[in-house]
Write an enzyme that holds these catalytic residues in place. Sequence first.
Site, short mmCIF file in Angstrom:
data_model
loop_
_atom_site.label_atom_id
_atom_site.label_comp_id
_atom_site.label_asym_id
_atom_site.label_seq_id
_atom_site.Cartn_x
_atom_site.Cartn_y
_atom_site.Cartn_z
N LYS A 134 5.49 1.75 -7.17
CA LYS A 134 4.37 2.64 -7.50
C LYS A 134 4.70 3.38 -8.80
O LYS A 134 5.00 4.57 -8.81
CB LYS A 134 4.11 3.61 -6.35
N GLU A 199 9.25 -6.17 6.61
CA GLU A 199 8.68 -4.93 7.14
C GLU A 199 8.24 -5.15 8.58
O GLU A 199 7.65 -6.18 8.90
CB GLU A 199 7.48 -4.54 6.27
#
Length: 282
Positions: A134, A199
């Site tokens: 990000k 994940e």
Amino acid sequence: MTKEQELIDRLIDLAFAEDIGDGDHTTLSCIPATETGKSKLLIKEPGILAGIEVAKEVFRRFDPTLKVEVFMPDGSTVKPGDVPMVVEGKVQSLLQTERLMLNIMQRMSGIATMTRRYADRLEGTHTRVLDTRKTTPGMRILEKMAVKIGGGVNHRIGLFDMILLKDNHVDFAGGIDKAILRAKEYCKEKGKDLKIEIEVRNLDELQQVLNVGGVDRIMFDNFTPELTRQAVEMVGGRYETESSGGITFDTLRDYAETGVDFISVGALTHSVKGLDMSFKAC
């Protein structure tokens, strides 16, 4: 030339192109080309300094005759009134490089300052704070450099240097077992030596990963601290562990005390205020 240096050079070239265009007509109209002088970098708020080495590259690429004297290196703790650097040379060059240098140093120093706060919060645990993807488009390499200067650890740089099987990858692949096996087969076929992280959204998915194996790190996505503690116990040190999703500065320590290896924090780069500083004639 390294890939990192290539990206920095391209960023600097693009930044000069968008800022100067066909010329800094303000400077060119009122400052003689032969005039020389000095400017100092003046710190205006406390924080962690980052970007000095990149600033030197900005000056070098624009005008190699500029002389840069550094008094405080990257990673230094700074306070208002500190002067980490003085630059001497053509006044036209000093004025034309000022904004780009400040944009880079303010952004990098803000990230390093934020990261140091998070790293200090983890002191006494073995948990390390990670950055994410990000980042500001085009500035990722600089922002990740700033995270390291501030005491954090870089996650993958991009999509090319690690395999991270997130929830969408797992769902599109048809399940955890298929996603992991396909990733391993891909690496073998392509001759890639890439770490594989996956994940998981709950303890059931974690158990599936443990049944399949073949990964390097497991990310616990949006787990509570209590669920994270259970997950770390289930993994039992067989793989690296990472917590991600919704973790704030206030809850950071709670997650670290579960024994997780890494905590990834998007806020290190996506919502940081630049450190206030200026570049003044001296």
